[in-house]
Motif scaffolding. Structure first.
Motif, PDB file in Angstrom:
ATOM      1  N   GLN A 167       0.836  -1.203   0.000  1.00 19.34           N
ATOM      2  CA  GLN A 167       0.000   0.000   0.000  1.00 19.34           C
ATOM      3  C   GLN A 167       0.872   1.256   0.000  1.00 19.34           C
ATOM      4  OE1 GLN A 167      -2.847   0.064   3.166  1.00 19.34           O
ATOM      5  NE2 GLN A 167      -3.920   1.855   2.379  1.00 19.34           N
ATOM      6  N   ALA A 168       1.949   1.251   0.788  1.00 19.72           N
ATOM      7  CA  ALA A 168       2.883   2.382   0.788  1.00 19.72           C
ATOM      8  C   ALA A 168       3.554   2.522  -0.572  1.00 19.72           C
ATOM      9  CB  ALA A 168       3.934   2.190   1.880  1.00 19.72           C
ATOM     10  N   ARG A 169       3.871   1.387  -1.173  1.00 17.58           N
ATOM     11  CA  ARG A 169       4.510   1.423  -2.495  1.00 17.58           C
ATOM     12  C   ARG A 169       3.578   2.029  -3.544  1.00 17.58           C
ATOM     13  NH1 ARG A 169       7.912  -3.731  -4.880  1.00 17.58           N
ATOM     14  NH2 ARG A 169       8.640  -2.743  -6.801  1.00 17.58           N
ATOM     15  N   THR A 170       2.301   1.706  -3.459  1.00 15.83           N
ATOM     16  CA  THR A 170       1.324   2.272  -4.385  1.00 15.83           C
ATOM     17  C   THR A 170       1.181   3.774  -4.182  1.00 15.83           C
ATOM     18  OG1 THR A 170       0.135   0.165  -4.344  1.00 15.83           O
ATOM     19  CG2 THR A 170      -1.032   2.078  -5.225  1.00 15.83           C
ATOM     20  N   LEU A 171       1.189   4.214  -2.931  1.00 15.75           N
ATOM     21  CA  LEU A 171       1.096   5.645  -2.652  1.00 15.75           C
ATOM     22  C   LEU A 171       2.299   6.395  -3.214  1.00 15.75           C
ATOM     23  CD1 LEU A 171      -0.212   5.518   1.039  1.00 15.75           C
ATOM     24  CD2 LEU A 171      -1.496   6.261  -0.972  1.00 15.75           C
ATOM     25  N   ILE A 172       3.477   5.794  -3.125  1.00 13.24           N
ATOM     26  CA  ILE A 172       4.679   6.439  -3.675  1.00 13.24           C
ATOM     27  C   ILE A 172       4.571   6.543  -5.191  1.00 13.24           C
ATOM     28  CG2 ILE A 172       7.179   6.232  -3.940  1.00 13.24           C
ATOM     29  CD1 ILE A 172       7.237   4.870  -1.199  1.00 13.24           C
TER      30      ILE A 172
END
Length: 948
Positions: A167-172
């Protein structure tokens, strides 16, 4: 299905079938899709490497295969017990597939669903979905048992903690860096976050900083990721290489060399191993005790090693980059050797051509620089890091080369035209023979221009001439154009070897600078082309047998008219060339030399005042005070009253004077409107007010002309003639003002002549009807046909109004403006524009607004491909239009967004009271353009559209 008892037998069957029949095959298909993505790009190791060997939006993955992953994992969720252990893993696969497809919203929603649905149910493990506070620390993770060897290797691990990282990777990827940082901070301090994911967590921290350009902050989390992470060998080597680049940017060369040695120790692919060794040689020149010759010697030793044979072109290029500043000639020699190496590495060829162009550019050898930038542009891919710079310099240097060639061509033609006839005919005969030889090249060996077809046929075609598919047979009898795996592999290999080359025909590729690269792995530097610019384009296109001496002689400037035209082209080329040198290439000295040559060859240049002023400004820029004073004096004495003389006398308006300039323009506009309405006394009052409050301004010449026109209207003829003559004398360099003043002066001189002519004019009427005038009669004055002098409509109206008032008859009310604007069907997709209307805002600020809105749209609305332009509804109604929105709702959404941020972010220099925003459909915009009823549409917009 969840209502059935979850017995031991059911648990074993459901988990086994879910894992090995669905999850396993979906995971295997995803891994197959991702296999080989490292080969899809050629990395430029001379700049910062991308953190990952791909970017999701340019993966070119097979969407059908990713859809198949989603389908298989979805079936596993739908037909199996939701209490199974592999359900959350199936959802994680679905989220990853959406991520690699670039569908960020779907991926984020999937990972969020895993977070909320598979949260721990036991109170001892977890208290809330959002988070729980324990020992003043926020915990959102699922607890994992990691104490025993069995638990670490055989116990099933929940996918929920992995989903947080994805999820953090998608936000980045969505550039939502603040949201990503908040999530990463919580996970970093979470006491239950598993240690097995510490390396991935640090890797995401490093990637976020790296993507934002915060290179100093990237170093520490990247070191942690390398220490605790479990990345593949290739990814570790890449991260070590990036760490070395970051240390170099911080001038920590010893640490950088250590990181590059770790790249070599990782034993990854040969390319990154070679480049790490090159970077060590470069860093060695920066550390204490290192020298340039030692580094070049280290690279030369690599030339003799067999394993570095594929990189010989890159070795020569890096040797050139080491010595480019100290010894440019030696660097050029190394770059020529790099171009002579047989290699299919198009990225390295691009770098070599650009390196050669840069050396010539900084040596101010613009002709050679233009040739090599042209070669660079012809073979570089769209992802090349300096593509914008290369294209800009190529365009500018191309314009410089064109101007220089024009000057040389005209000199040659004038020289030939001045030769004795016999010598001129001999020279033209040689030129005719050369042109015919160029148009009829001798045949190649074998008697054909193209050689034999067998010699040109590809070996693959000869080897498979009995195969109906004309190519290698694919497995399973499937035609290889239908085999997605073969297509993907071939595309990846093509991009790896040739870069992102645009599709196009091979027609006349020999005319391009990079022509030899298509059929020969040993490219040669671009050769100067035969320039036919001095010939008429029709001659260049004629067949060889139509070219003769007479035809060429007709192009020579052998008459006074042709010679004057030729010299005019030279003067224009010199003028443009000086501007290009100073404005585009920042080479002020070359610009001064060009304008000095222009004045020496053409002392009566039509734009001499601008040339003299430019020489003054350029010498002043270089602190040549005596020469600057010389050219300033020439402008003031030879061209008094011009704009340039006024600037030298009163000074140009500074940034602090922008408000003063705007005030002067507003006063002039009011005076002009008063003149059009017949209020001539108001013109005189406003002129005195402008002189007392503003003083000199850029509208001074226009104000003087307007005052002279008012004098002509209100005072005796002699005063009018004197006023207009004063304007002509005062502003000899203002072409627009001068032409209009002379036209008025000519009309005043011929006023009596026009009166006498009209007095003696007899009009023939049609005898058949005395009530009609023959419409075919034309009045032609001896010198011209001036515009009719119509009576002053405003004066007539005033007289009529006074008569009506005397009769106590109220004048009729003015007609209401026609507003035929209509609303379209809300369900229909009607294209709309968003319009920003400015009220008395200067042209400079409006141009700035266009640029700022374009920049804002490219960042915030890149996917919508919005276009921004300026539009003048009337001479005083200026608007900026943002288009095109597919329907009303999207236009209103953009309208609300811009209304909130425009005054602070986009156009902070323009007061909110000086502009208004509205949206308008394409049909209503066409009506607005016809009616010019802007106020009517504003009322229509306010009554019919609902905004925030």
């Amino acid at each position: 299905m969840a209502s059935k008892p979850y017995s031991f037998t059911r648990r074993v069957v459901q988990n086994t079938v879910t894992r090995y029949n669905y999850y396993y095959h979906a995971k295997l298909k995803l891994e197959k899709v991702l296999t080989g993505i490292n080969k899809q790009r050629q990395d430029n190791y001379n700049v910062y490497l991308p953190f990952y060997p791909f970017t999701v939006d340019k993966l070119n993955l097979d969407v059908n295969e990713l859809d198949s992953v989603v389908q298989k994992a979805s079936v596993a969720v739908q037909i199996h017990d939701p209490r199974g252990r592999w359900i959350d893993d199936s959802y994680l696969l679905i989220g990853k597939a959406y991520y690699y497809k670039g569908e960020w919203e779907a991926a984020a929603n999937t990972f969020q669903f895993i977070n909320t649905t598979f949260a721990p149910k036991k109170k001892s493990d977890y208290n809330a979905v959002v988070g729980s506070s324990q020992n003043d620390l926020l915990s959102i993770s699922s607890r994992e048992k990691e104490k025993t060897w069995y638990a670490r290797h055989f116990r099933h691990t929940s996918a929920r903690n992995d989903a947080f990282l994805w999820q953090a990777r998608t936000l980045i990827e969505q550039n939502k860096h603040d949201e990503a940082q908040s999530l990463l901070n919580i996970l970093e301090t979470d006491p239950y976050f598993p240690r097995r994911l510490d390396g991935q967590l640090a890797e995401l921290q490093a990637w976020k900083f790296y993507k934002q350009g915060q290179y100093a902050e990237t170093i520490e989390p990247l070191r942690v990721a390398l220490k605790k992470g479990h990345s593949s060998r290739d990814q570790k080597a890449r991260m070590y290489y990036i760490l070395g680049q970051l240390y170099v940017s911080q001038n920590k060369y010893d640490s950088a060399m250590t990181a590059f040695r770790d790249v070599i120790a990782a034993k990854s692919d040969a390319t990154i191993d070679f480049n790490a060794r090159v970077q060590i040689a470069k860093a060695n020149t920066k550390v204490n005790g290192g020298s340039l010759e030692e580094s070049i010697a280290a690279l030369q030793s690599m030339l003799r090693k067999e394993r570095f044979i594929p990189f010989r072109d890159a070795i020569y290029y890096n040797m050139a980059s080491l010595c480019a500043n100290e010894d440019p000639e030696r660097a050029i020699d190394f770059l020529n050797k790099s171009l002579q190496v047989e290699s299919a590495n198009m990225l390295q060829k691009t770098l070599t051509f650009k390196g050669m162009a840069d050396i010539y550019y900084f040596r101010k050898d613009y002709r050679n620089a233009q040739r090599y930038y042209d070669s660079t542009a012809s073979i570089m891919g769209p992802d090349f890091h300096d593509a914008e710079l290369v294209n800009a310099r190529k365009e500018t240097l191309g314009a410089v080369a064109e101007k220089v060639q024009t000057i040389r061509d005209e000199d040659s033609l004038q020289h030939i035209a001045g030769l004795p006839p016999a010598m001129r005919d001999t020279l033209l005969a040689k030129q005719v023979a050369a042109l015919k030889a160029a148009k009829n090249p001798p045949p190649t060996e074998g008697g054909k221009k193209g050689g034999s077809s067998a010699a040109q046929a590809p070996s693959s075609f000869i080897a498979n001439n009995n195969n109906p598919s004309f190519g290698p047979a694919s497995e399973g009898g499937e035609w290889y154009f239908y085999n997605q795996g073969s297509k993907s592999t071939g595309f990846s290999e093509f991009r790896r070897r040739w870069g992102n080359r645009a599709l196009g025909d091979n027609w006349r590729r020999s005319q391009q600078s990079g022509a030899l690269l298509a059929n020969n792995n040993a490219p040669t530097p671009p050769q100067p082309e035969v320039n036919e610019g001095k010939l008429n384009p029709s001659i260049a296109d004629l067949p060889a047998d139509s070219i003769n001496i007479s035809l060429l002689a007709s192009q020579l400037p052998d008459t006074p008219e042709k010679l004057e035209a030729s010299r005019g082209r030279q003067q224009e080329a010199y003028f443009d060339l000086g501007k290009l040198y100073n404005d585009k290439l920042d080479d002020t000295r070359e610009g001064i030399l060009t304008y000095d040559t222009l004045l020496s060859r053409f002392p009566e240049h039509p734009r001499k005042v601008e040339v003299l002023y430019s020489l003054y400004a350029w010498h002043n820029k270089l602190n040549h005070n005596e020469l600057a004073a010389k050219y300033k004096n020439q402008v003031l004495t030879q061209f008094p009253g011009t704009q340039y003389a006024s600037i030298l006398t009163y000074g140009a308006l500074s940034i602090q004077d922008k408000e003063k300039n705007k005030a002067a323009e507003n006063i002039y506009e009011s005076a002009y409107n008063a003149f059009r309405q017949g209020n001539y006394d108001t013109v005189f009052v406003l002129r005195k007010f402008s002189d007392s409050t503003v003083g000199f301004s850029p509208v001074q010449a226009k104000f003087d002309l307007l005052e002279a026109m008012a004098i002509i209207k209100t005072r005796p003829e002699d005063e009018g003639k004197a006023a207009i003559a004063s304007v002509i004398t005062k502003y000899p360099g203002e072409e627009g003002i001068l032409n209009q003043a002379k036209a008025i002066q000519e009309a005043l001189e011929r006023r009596q002549q026009v009166t006498d002519y009209l007095t003696q004019l007899e009009i023939q009427r049609d005898s058949s009807s005395t009530a009609q005038v023959d419409e075919n009669i034309r009045i032609r004055y001896p010198w011209q046909t001036p515009a009719p002098n119509l009576p002053d409509s405003l004066a007539l109206k005033a007289k009529a109004d006074s008569a009506a008032a005397a009769a106590n008859v109220p004048p009729p009310p003015p007609p209401k403006p026609v507003t035929p604007y209509q609303l379209g069907d809300e369900k229909a997709a009607i294209p709309h524009f968003v319009v920003i209307h400015f009220d008395r805002v200067s042209k400079v600020l409006i141009d700035e607004a266009v640029a700022q809105f374009s920049k804002y749209n490219s960042v915030k609305h890149a996917s919508q491909q919005l276009q921004t332009s300026m539009y003048a509804l009337t001479p005083t109604e200026i608007m900026v239009i943002v288009r095109l929105f597919p329907d009303e709702n999207k236009a209103l959404t953009y309208f609300d967004e811009v209304s909130r941020v425009a005054s602070e972010t986009i156009i902070p220099r323009i007061r909110p009271t000086d502009y208004r925003l509205f949206i308008i459909s394409r049909e209503n915009f066409i009506l607005l353009n016809n009616t010019k009823d802007l106020e009517g549409y504003r009322k229509f917009f306010g009554n019919n559209y609902i905004t925030e």
